[in-house]
Scaffold this motif. Structure first.
Motif, mmCIF file in Angstrom:
data_model
loop_
_atom_site.group_PDB
_atom_site.id
_atom_site.type_symbol
_atom_site.label_atom_id
_atom_site.label_comp_id
_atom_site.label_asym_id
_atom_site.label_seq_id
_atom_site.Cartn_x
_atom_site.Cartn_y
_atom_site.Cartn_z
ATOM 1 N N ILE A 273 -51.050 26.826 21.323
ATOM 2 C CA ILE A 273 -51.700 25.977 22.305
ATOM 3 C C ILE A 273 -51.524 24.546 21.808
ATOM 4 O O ILE A 273 -51.944 24.204 20.710
ATOM 5 C CB ILE A 273 -53.202 26.294 22.446
ATOM 6 N N SER A 274 -50.887 23.721 22.632
ATOM 7 C CA SER A 274 -50.616 22.339 22.275
ATOM 8 C C SER A 274 -51.496 21.401 23.084
ATOM 9 O O SER A 274 -51.955 21.749 24.174
ATOM 10 C CB SER A 274 -49.149 22.004 22.535
ATOM 11 N N ALA A 275 -51.690 20.204 22.570
ATOM 12 C CA ALA A 275 -52.521 19.210 23.251
ATOM 13 C C ALA A 275 -51.858 18.789 24.562
ATOM 14 O O ALA A 275 -50.717 18.345 24.556
ATOM 15 C CB ALA A 275 -52.740 18.002 22.358
ATOM 16 N N PRO A 276 -52.575 18.917 25.684
ATOM 17 C CA PRO A 276 -52.001 18.538 26.970
ATOM 18 C C PRO A 276 -52.002 17.031 27.205
ATOM 19 O O PRO A 276 -51.387 16.556 28.157
ATOM 20 C CB PRO A 276 -52.916 19.235 27.980
ATOM 21 N N MET A 277 -52.685 16.283 26.319
ATOM 22 C CA MET A 277 -52.781 14.823 26.440
ATOM 23 C C MET A 277 -53.286 14.273 25.115
ATOM 24 O O MET A 277 -53.852 15.010 24.317
ATOM 25 C CB MET A 277 -53.742 14.447 27.565
ATOM 26 N N PRO A 278 -53.098 12.993 24.855
ATOM 27 C CA PRO A 278 -53.663 12.409 23.640
ATOM 28 C C PRO A 278 -55.176 12.280 23.775
ATOM 29 O O PRO A 278 -55.697 12.099 24.874
ATOM 30 C CB PRO A 278 -52.994 11.037 23.547
ATOM 31 N N GLY A 279 -55.872 12.396 22.651
ATOM 32 C CA GLY A 279 -57.327 12.268 22.670
ATOM 33 C C GLY A 279 -57.934 12.625 21.334
ATOM 34 O O GLY A 279 -57.244 12.700 20.317
ATOM 35 N N ASP A 280 -59.250 12.866 21.345
ATOM 36 C CA ASP A 280 -59.995 13.218 20.136
ATOM 37 C C ASP A 280 -60.627 14.592 20.303
ATOM 38 O O ASP A 280 -61.175 14.902 21.367
ATOM 39 C CB ASP A 280 -61.099 12.187 19.863
ATOM 40 N N ILE A 281 -60.585 15.393 19.252
ATOM 41 C CA ILE A 281 -61.229 16.699 19.259
ATOM 42 C C ILE A 281 -62.713 16.471 18.997
ATOM 43 O O ILE A 281 -63.095 15.993 17.929
ATOM 44 C CB ILE A 281 -60.630 17.638 18.179
ATOM 45 N N VAL A 282 -63.562 16.796 19.984
ATOM 46 C CA VAL A 282 -64.996 16.580 19.815
ATOM 47 C C VAL A 282 -65.731 17.845 19.408
ATOM 48 O O VAL A 282 -66.853 17.777 18.909
ATOM 49 C CB VAL A 282 -65.656 15.965 21.080
ATOM 50 N N ASP A 283 -65.089 19.027 19.612
ATOM 51 C CA ASP A 283 -65.713 20.276 19.184
ATOM 52 C C ASP A 283 -64.658 21.366 19.085
ATOM 53 O O ASP A 283 -63.751 21.443 19.919
ATOM 54 C CB ASP A 283 -66.801 20.692 20.172
ATOM 55 N N VAL A 284 -64.780 22.207 18.057
ATOM 56 C CA VAL A 284 -63.928 23.385 17.901
ATOM 57 C C VAL A 284 -64.855 24.585 18.040
ATOM 58 O O VAL A 284 -65.780 24.756 17.253
ATOM 59 C CB VAL A 284 -63.205 23.393 16.536
ATOM 60 N N LYS A 285 -64.628 25.403 19.063
ATOM 61 C CA LYS A 285 -65.536 26.496 19.417
ATOM 62 C C LYS A 285 -65.191 27.832 18.755
ATOM 63 O O LYS A 285 -65.955 28.774 18.877
ATOM 64 C CB LYS A 285 -65.536 26.698 20.937
ATOM 65 N N VAL A 286 -64.031 27.933 18.106
ATOM 66 C CA VAL A 286 -63.601 29.198 17.509
ATOM 67 C C VAL A 286 -63.276 29.014 16.027
ATOM 68 O O VAL A 286 -63.156 27.884 15.551
ATOM 69 C CB VAL A 286 -62.360 29.774 18.241
ATOM 70 N N ARG A 287 -63.142 30.142 15.326
ATOM 71 C CA ARG A 287 -62.766 30.137 13.906
ATOM 72 C C ARG A 287 -61.525 31.001 13.728
ATOM 73 O O ARG A 287 -61.253 31.886 14.529
ATOM 74 C CB ARG A 287 -63.906 30.715 13.055
ATOM 75 N N GLU A 288 -60.799 30.751 12.651
ATOM 76 C CA GLU A 288 -59.623 31.569 12.348
ATOM 77 C C GLU A 288 -60.052 33.012 12.149
ATOM 78 O O GLU A 288 -61.079 33.283 11.534
ATOM 79 C CB GLU A 288 -58.906 31.037 11.107
ATOM 80 N N LYS B 247 -60.969 36.059 24.212
ATOM 81 C CA LYS B 247 -60.559 36.609 25.504
ATOM 82 C C LYS B 247 -59.917 35.516 26.347
ATOM 83 O O LYS B 247 -60.190 34.332 26.153
ATOM 84 C CB LYS B 247 -61.771 37.179 26.236
ATOM 85 N N LYS B 248 -59.106 35.928 27.289
ATOM 86 C CA LYS B 248 -58.453 34.994 28.208
ATOM 87 C C LYS B 248 -59.523 34.159 28.909
ATOM 88 O O LYS B 248 -60.525 34.687 29.373
ATOM 89 C CB LYS B 248 -57.630 35.775 29.231
ATOM 90 N N GLY B 249 -59.319 32.842 28.948
ATOM 91 C CA GLY B 249 -60.253 31.940 29.607
ATOM 92 C C GLY B 249 -61.354 31.406 28.715
ATOM 93 O O GLY B 249 -62.102 30.519 29.111
ATOM 94 N N GLU B 250 -61.456 31.928 27.492
ATOM 95 C CA GLU B 250 -62.489 31.464 26.555
ATOM 96 C C GLU B 250 -62.158 30.052 26.075
ATOM 97 O O GLU B 250 -61.011 29.728 25.791
ATOM 98 C CB GLU B 250 -62.561 32.418 25.364
ATOM 99 N N VAL B 251 -63.190 29.217 25.970
ATOM 100 C CA VAL B 251 -63.007 27.839 25.517
ATOM 101 C C VAL B 251 -62.733 27.839 24.015
ATOM 102 O O VAL B 251 -63.513 28.383 23.231
ATOM 103 C CB VAL B 251 -64.241 26.966 25.838
ATOM 104 N N LEU B 252 -61.618 27.225 23.622
ATOM 105 C CA LEU B 252 -61.238 27.147 22.214
ATOM 106 C C LEU B 252 -61.748 25.862 21.573
ATOM 107 O O LEU B 252 -62.200 25.861 20.436
ATOM 108 C CB LEU B 252 -59.715 27.213 22.074
ATOM 109 N N ASP C 78 -55.775 37.123 25.828
ATOM 110 C CA ASP C 78 -56.604 37.781 24.824
ATOM 111 C C ASP C 78 -55.842 37.780 23.506
ATOM 112 O O ASP C 78 -54.609 37.782 23.503
ATOM 113 C CB ASP C 78 -56.889 39.241 25.203
ATOM 114 N N GLY C 79 -56.550 37.775 22.399
ATOM 115 C CA GLY C 79 -55.879 37.842 21.108
ATOM 116 C C GLY C 79 -56.788 37.447 19.967
ATOM 117 O O GLY C 79 -58.013 37.468 20.097
ATOM 118 N N ASN C 80 -56.171 37.100 18.854
ATOM 119 C CA ASN C 80 -56.877 36.646 17.663
ATOM 120 C C ASN C 80 -56.413 35.243 17.311
ATOM 121 O O ASN C 80 -55.223 34.952 17.376
ATOM 122 C CB ASN C 80 -56.597 37.562 16.464
#
Length: 127
Positions: free
Chosen positions: A61-76, A81-86, A103-105
């Motif tokens: 998953i690549s950045a669709p635009m330049p910006g700042d990451i304000v929150d990371v909702k997942v961990r390694e 699931k499909k549609g889940e906010v990362l 879906d995946g890891n």
């Protein structure tokens, strides 16, 4: 008719170009151009499939635009699931949700909260 290869966002497209001499003149030949279909989730999330020498079902998953990451909702290692906010990407004072196209890891997270990213920077690897 001439054929050209164009590289756009690390993908190669083959196109045919026909010279038109006059706007009012009709073309006597037709093009056999086939348009590559890209799913809306791939366009929306700028998803890039890995080459065959990598694990087969990897998606970056690549950045669709330049910006700042304000929150990371997942961990390694986390199952998603499909549609889940990362993560949330702020661009031009708007928060944009980066969602999983499948879906995946989560196998790798390349950014942290507070990082600045550019268009196309690799954010997350999903297997």
């Amino acid at each position: 008719m001439e054929k050209y290869k164009i590289k756009l966002n690390e993908r190669i497209y083959e196109v045919e170009v026909e010279e038109v001499l006059d706007e009012n003149e009709e073309c006597s030949t037709t093009s056999d151009f086939e348009e590559e279909k890209v799913s809306s989730s791939k366009v929306k999330n700028n998803v890039e499939k890995k080459p065959k020498d990598k694990i087969e079902n990897e998606e970056t998953i690549s950045a669709p635009m330049p910006g700042d990451i304000v929150d990371v909702k997942v961990r390694e290692g986390e199952k998603i699931k499909k549609g889940e906010v990362l993560m949330i990407l702020e661009a031009m004072k708007m928060e944009n949700e980066i969602v999983s196209p499948t879906d995946g890891n989560v196998s790798r997270i390349n950014v942290n909260k507070g990082d600045s990213v550019n268009l196309g920077d690799r954010l997350v690897l999903i297997q």
